[in-house]
Structure formats: structure tokens, C-alpha cells
Design a protein around this motif. Structure first.
Motif, mmCIF file in Angstrom:
data_model
loop_
_atom_site.group_PDB
_atom_site.id
_atom_site.type_symbol
_atom_site.label_atom_id
_atom_site.label_comp_id
_atom_site.label_asym_id
_atom_site.label_seq_id
_atom_site.Cartn_x
_atom_site.Cartn_y
_atom_site.Cartn_z
ATOM 1 N N LEU A 77 55.820 98.948 50.106
ATOM 2 C CA LEU A 77 55.000 97.993 50.862
ATOM 3 C C LEU A 77 54.415 96.973 49.885
ATOM 4 C CD1 LEU A 77 53.359 96.891 53.320
ATOM 5 C CD2 LEU A 77 51.556 98.510 52.664
ATOM 6 N N GLY A 78 54.675 95.698 50.172
ATOM 7 C CA GLY A 78 54.074 94.630 49.381
ATOM 8 C C GLY A 78 52.853 94.074 50.095
ATOM 9 N N THR A 79 51.862 93.661 49.306
ATOM 10 C CA THR A 79 50.712 92.948 49.883
ATOM 11 C C THR A 79 50.421 91.727 49.025
ATOM 12 O OG1 THR A 79 49.151 94.244 48.541
ATOM 13 C CG2 THR A 79 49.574 95.018 50.809
ATOM 14 N N LEU A 80 50.057 90.651 49.700
ATOM 15 C CA LEU A 80 49.606 89.450 48.999
ATOM 16 C C LEU A 80 48.155 89.209 49.410
ATOM 17 C CD1 LEU A 80 49.701 86.857 47.365
ATOM 18 C CD2 LEU A 80 50.951 85.761 49.263
ATOM 19 N N LEU A 81 47.257 89.333 48.451
ATOM 20 C CA LEU A 81 45.819 89.142 48.686
ATOM 21 C C LEU A 81 45.391 87.884 47.938
ATOM 22 C CD1 LEU A 81 43.035 90.156 49.711
ATOM 23 C CD2 LEU A 81 42.875 91.509 47.601
ATOM 24 N N VAL A 82 44.835 86.927 48.675
ATOM 25 C CA VAL A 82 44.391 85.674 48.057
ATOM 26 C C VAL A 82 42.873 85.584 48.177
ATOM 27 C CG1 VAL A 82 44.588 83.158 48.027
ATOM 28 C CG2 VAL A 82 46.548 84.570 48.721
ATOM 29 N N GLY A 83 42.197 85.429 47.063
ATOM 30 C CA GLY A 83 40.744 85.296 47.075
ATOM 31 C C GLY A 83 40.058 86.639 46.871
ATOM 32 N N ASP A 84 38.728 86.623 47.047
ATOM 33 C CA ASP A 84 37.955 87.835 46.726
ATOM 34 C C ASP A 84 37.078 88.265 47.894
ATOM 35 O OD1 ASP A 84 35.859 85.713 44.593
ATOM 36 O OD2 ASP A 84 36.287 85.701 46.755
ATOM 37 N N ASP A 85 37.542 88.051 49.128
ATOM 38 C CA ASP A 85 36.780 88.527 50.293
ATOM 39 C C ASP A 85 36.709 90.051 50.264
ATOM 40 O OD1 ASP A 85 35.614 88.567 52.983
ATOM 41 O OD2 ASP A 85 37.578 89.368 53.559
ATOM 42 N N PRO A 86 35.514 90.617 50.219
ATOM 43 C CA PRO A 86 35.387 92.086 50.099
ATOM 44 C C PRO A 86 36.074 92.846 51.224
ATOM 45 C CG PRO A 86 33.263 91.000 49.747
ATOM 46 C CD PRO A 86 34.192 89.941 50.249
ATOM 47 N N ALA A 87 36.006 92.336 52.449
ATOM 48 C CA ALA A 87 36.628 93.040 53.574
ATOM 49 C C ALA A 87 38.143 93.061 53.406
ATOM 50 C CB ALA A 87 36.246 92.365 54.893
ATOM 51 N N SER A 88 38.727 91.901 53.078
ATOM 52 C CA SER A 88 40.183 91.844 52.892
ATOM 53 C C SER A 88 40.605 92.769 51.760
ATOM 54 C CB SER A 88 40.612 90.411 52.592
ATOM 55 O OG SER A 88 40.420 89.580 53.727
ATOM 56 N N ARG A 89 39.830 92.764 50.676
ATOM 57 C CA ARG A 89 40.149 93.630 49.539
ATOM 58 C C ARG A 89 40.096 95.104 49.974
ATOM 59 N NH1 ARG A 89 40.967 92.899 44.443
ATOM 60 N NH2 ARG A 89 40.514 90.641 44.593
ATOM 61 N N SER A 90 39.102 95.433 50.792
ATOM 62 C CA SER A 90 38.972 96.816 51.259
ATOM 63 C C SER A 90 40.149 97.209 52.154
ATOM 64 C CB SER A 90 37.659 96.970 52.036
ATOM 65 O OG SER A 90 37.592 98.234 52.644
ATOM 66 N N TYR A 91 40.561 96.280 53.032
ATOM 67 C CA TYR A 91 41.676 96.583 53.939
ATOM 68 C C TYR A 91 42.966 96.794 53.161
ATOM 69 C CZ TYR A 91 38.407 94.843 57.459
ATOM 70 O OH TYR A 91 37.307 94.632 58.253
ATOM 71 N N VAL A 92 43.205 95.920 52.180
ATOM 72 C CA VAL A 92 44.431 96.041 51.372
ATOM 73 C C VAL A 92 44.405 97.337 50.566
ATOM 74 C CG1 VAL A 92 45.660 95.036 49.400
ATOM 75 C CG2 VAL A 92 44.905 93.575 51.286
ATOM 76 N N ALA A 93 43.244 97.664 50.027
ATOM 77 C CA ALA A 93 43.127 98.918 49.261
ATOM 78 C C ALA A 93 43.426 100.116 50.169
ATOM 79 C CB ALA A 93 41.718 99.040 48.679
ATOM 80 N N GLY A 94 42.953 100.066 51.404
ATOM 81 C CA GLY A 94 43.224 101.156 52.354
ATOM 82 C C GLY A 94 44.698 101.290 52.650
ATOM 83 N N LYS A 95 45.370 100.151 52.760
ATOM 84 C CA LYS A 95 46.826 100.177 53.023
ATOM 85 C C LYS A 95 47.570 100.848 51.868
ATOM 86 C CE LYS A 95 46.437 96.129 55.983
ATOM 87 N NZ LYS A 95 46.680 94.679 56.197
ATOM 88 N N HIS A 96 47.152 100.539 50.655
ATOM 89 C CA HIS A 96 47.832 101.139 49.503
ATOM 90 C C HIS A 96 47.451 102.609 49.321
ATOM 91 C CE1 HIS A 96 50.019 97.638 48.282
ATOM 92 N NE2 HIS A 96 48.924 96.898 48.227
ATOM 93 N N ARG A 97 46.245 102.990 49.707
ATOM 94 C CA ARG A 97 45.891 104.427 49.668
ATOM 95 C C ARG A 97 46.799 105.199 50.612
ATOM 96 N NH1 ARG A 97 40.625 102.655 49.780
ATOM 97 N NH2 ARG A 97 40.387 103.141 52.017
ATOM 98 N N ASP A 98 47.011 104.612 51.788
ATOM 99 C CA ASP A 98 47.904 105.248 52.771
ATOM 100 C C ASP A 98 49.300 105.421 52.187
ATOM 101 O OD1 ASP A 98 45.864 105.204 54.653
ATOM 102 O OD2 ASP A 98 46.591 103.383 55.633
ATOM 103 N N CYS A 99 49.786 104.357 51.523
ATOM 104 C CA CYS A 99 51.137 104.426 50.938
ATOM 105 C C CYS A 99 51.224 105.565 49.933
ATOM 106 C CB CYS A 99 51.465 103.104 50.234
ATOM 107 S SG CYS A 99 51.790 101.743 51.351
ATOM 108 N N ALA A 100 50.220 105.662 49.073
ATOM 109 C CA ALA A 100 50.236 106.711 48.037
ATOM 110 C C ALA A 100 50.240 108.100 48.686
ATOM 111 C CB ALA A 100 49.019 106.552 47.133
ATOM 112 N N GLN A 101 49.549 108.233 49.801
ATOM 113 C CA GLN A 101 49.453 109.543 50.485
ATOM 114 C C GLN A 101 50.821 110.023 50.988
ATOM 115 O OE1 GLN A 101 46.618 109.191 53.689
ATOM 116 N NE2 GLN A 101 44.835 109.144 52.324
ATOM 117 N N ILE A 102 51.689 109.093 51.367
ATOM 118 C CA ILE A 102 52.943 109.557 51.996
ATOM 119 C C ILE A 102 54.183 109.185 51.187
ATOM 120 C CG2 ILE A 102 51.868 109.513 54.282
ATOM 121 C CD1 ILE A 102 53.604 107.093 54.944
ATOM 122 N N GLY A 103 53.991 108.634 49.973
ATOM 123 C CA GLY A 103 55.154 108.413 49.104
ATOM 124 C C GLY A 103 55.804 107.063 49.215
#
Ligand SMILES: Nc1nc2c(c(=O)[nH]1)N[C@@H](CN(C=O)c1ccc(C(=O)N[C@@H](CCC(=O)O)C(=O)O)cc1)CN2
Length: 293
Positions: free
Chosen positions: A35-61
Motif C-alpha cells: 500500500l502506497g500513501t502520499l501525504l502532503v503537508g503536516d495536518d495532524p489528522a491526516s498524519r494520524s489517518y495515514v499512520a493508522g493505515k500503515h499500522r493496519d498494513c503491518a498487522q496483516i503483512g
């Protein structure tokens, strides 16, 4: 009456476990979805959402491919990052985290995404296939939040066939496309799309069996405009600083008093958000399985 909880976090965990099995089967064949993500800027909510997506990825491989750009990135910088993700063979599918900074042509950016790698299901080609009803969930990813909302309702056996559904909000990630999913023959609901131009919101919501609150307006749906026993889904992702802790917290579109009149309500957080992430993973795994043959 106190409404029952449409527990998106619990359902998302079930879906992730199912997907984990599929990812393991792919790994046994030497295939690792990314899964690729492109995050532009430093909005805390967007950063949190993207981090959650990558945590999910790590959980299932699922592998993670991250592209990050500063808030002052130009249109050309962002387009170059999109092209890198289009070209990256390790990237099965990706998302451009929305919203993009003011002044960026968001629609042009979304159109540059390879439709075959559109993990969000927001590319015009994939939305167009939904309009034409030629989309196949395997070849055409569904928009994550709308698909997640319907999956959540169906897992709790909320009757949708013939149901009157009122959508509040016409945004690109939910309002504009969820009606296409709800009015498919497989679902057969009747949908009313309300928005800031709607004259009398209550006139519509008081007749609704299901209300999907996706306006991004804190507390816009209150008990007095909800039919007793209706099902209410809170999609809002507005945030405010907690007066006591000073921390940023989600303020949903559904007022707390709705829990006194509705039959089912999705909590926020813990409802639609985790379902959005689970559907994103499902789009990536589905694409990887299709590519693996
Ligand atoms: N490219 C996209 N951008 C955005 C989308 C989208 O579908 N595609 N939707 C929203 C935000 N969103 C997705 O990125 C999103 C919102 C909420 C959550 C979530 O997991 N929420 C948790 C709480 C997380 C937290 O507090 O940080 C919850 O509800 O329990 C995930 C994704 C706009 N942008």
C-alpha cells in the motif's frame, strides 16, 4: 431508548483477520501486496489517518510505501510523487491523502493516479464504472468509506432493501458516491442526498430509516430530526481541542442525544473510520490477488 452500537472497530478487526489469511496465501506464492500513501503537508489528522493505515498494513503483512511532501510542495512536486507511485512495482495500490493543500488542483492529481492502482476508488474511471454499473469489485475498487458504511450496516443486518436512506453531505469521499452503492440492485435502497442547499433538512431526515451523516458539520444531526428507531451512521471527521485535556479530538456529525432516539448508531471514533481503513486494505488485497492470477 438507548441505541445499540454499530461497532466499526470490531467489524474492521474481523475483516482484517479475514484479509490476513488471504495475504498469507499470497505470500506462500511469493506475492507481497504493497500500500502506497502520499501525504502532503503536516495536518495532524491526516498524519494520524495515514499512520493508522500503515499500522493496519503491518498487522496483516502488507508492505508500506510512503511518499511525504512538505506543505509548500508544488503541483509539479505532487504530480512527480504520483508518477513514482504509479511506476513502483512494489506498490499494488495507493492513496493520496485528502485534503491536499489549498491551491493544489486536487482533481488533476486524482486523475493522474493509475486507475489500476486507485486503492481509494476515487479515480474518475472507477467512479464512472460505478455510475455505469460496470464495476467489478475485483477490477474496480469501491470508494472506501461508502463501501465500509454499507459493510457495517450489512454485518449488523440493518434492513436496506426498500429502506429510505438520507445522506447528509455531498463531499467527494462519501456523499457523492454512496448513493450509487446503495441504489445498486443488490442493495435496492432509496436515497435522498441532502446538503448545504437543502431548505428543510428535518423534513427529509424525519422520514429516514437510515441517516448517513457525512457533512463535516459537528452535531448537525440531532435527536429532534431523527425518526425514533432510525439507524444513524456518523461519518464526520471534524476535530476540536478538548477543553479539559487540550488534545485534539473528533467531533462527529451526530449529536450525543441521538443515542436516546435511534435504534443503532455508529460511534465516532470507533465506527466508520476503522471500516474505511479495512476497505482500503481489501482493495489492495483484491488487486494483488487479481494481478497474481
Ligand atoms: N485519500 C483519502 N483521504 C481521506 C479519506 C479517504 O477516504 N481517502 N477520508 C477522510 C479521512 N479518513 C481517511 O483517510 C479517515 C478518517 C478516520 C479514520 C479513523 O481510523 N478514525 C479513527 C480515529 C483515528 C484518530 O483519532 O486519528 C476512528 O474513527 O476510530 C481513518 C481514515 C478524509 N481524507
Amino acid at each position: 431508548m438507548t441505541a445499540q452500537k454499530l461497532d466499526g472497530a470490531a467489524v474492521a478487526a474481523e475483516i482484517k483477520a479475514e484479509l490476513g489469511t488471504r495475504v498469507a496465501a499470497l505470500a506462500a506464492r511469493g506475492v507481497v501486496p504493497g500500500l502506497g500513501t502520499l501525504l502532503v503537508g503536516d495536518d495532524p489528522a491526516s498524519r494520524s489517518y495515514v499512520a493508522g493505515k500503515h499500522r493496519d498494513c503491518a498487522q496483516i503483512g502488507i508492505a508500506s510505501i510512503r511518499e511525504e511532501l512538505p506543505a509548500d510542495a508544488t503541483q509539479a512536486d505532487i504530480e512527480a510523487a504520483v508518477q513514482r507511485l504509479n511506476d513502483d512495482p512494489a506498490c499494488t495500490g495507493y492513496i493520496v491523502q485528502l485534503p491536499l493543500p489549498r491551491g493544489i488542483d486536487t482533481h488533476r492529481i486524482l486523475e493522474l493516479i493509475d486507475p489500476e492502482k486507485d486503492a481509494d476508488g476515487l479515480h474518475p474511471t472507477n467512479l464512472g464504472r460505478l455510475v455505469l454499473r460496470v464495476n467489478d469489485p475485483v477490477t474496480s475498487p469501491l470508494p472506501c468509506t461508502p463501501a465500509g458504511i454499507i459493510e457495517l450496516l450489512e454485518r449488523y443486518d440493518v434492513p436496506l432493501r426498500g429502506a429510505d436512506v438520507v445522506v447528509v453531505g455531498r463531499g467527494v469521499t462519501v456523499g457523492r458516491s454512496i448513493g450509487l452503492l446503495l441504489t445498486r440492485r443488490e442493495v435496492n435502497a432509496t436515497v435522498t442526498l441532502t446538503h448545504t442547499g437543502t431548505v428543510d433538512l428535518a423534513e427529509h431526515t424525519r422520514n429516514a430509516d437510515v441517516i448517513i451523516a457525512a457533512a463535516g458539520v459537528p452535531g448537525v444531526v440531532t435527536a429532534d430530526i431523527v425518526k425514533p428507531g432510525a439507524v444513524v451512521v456518523d461519518v464526520g471527521v471534524s476535530r476540536e481541542l478538548d477543553a479539559v485535556t487540550g488534545k485534539s479530538r473528533i467531533v462527529g456529525d451526530v449529536h450525543p442525544n441521538v443515542w436516546d432516539v435511534a435504534s443503532w448508531v455508529s460511534p465516532n471514533p470507533g465506527g466508520v473510520g476503522p471500516m474505511t481503513r479495512a476497505m482500503l486494505l481489501a482493495n489492495v488485497v483484491g488487486t494483488a490477488e487479481r494481478l497474481a492470477g
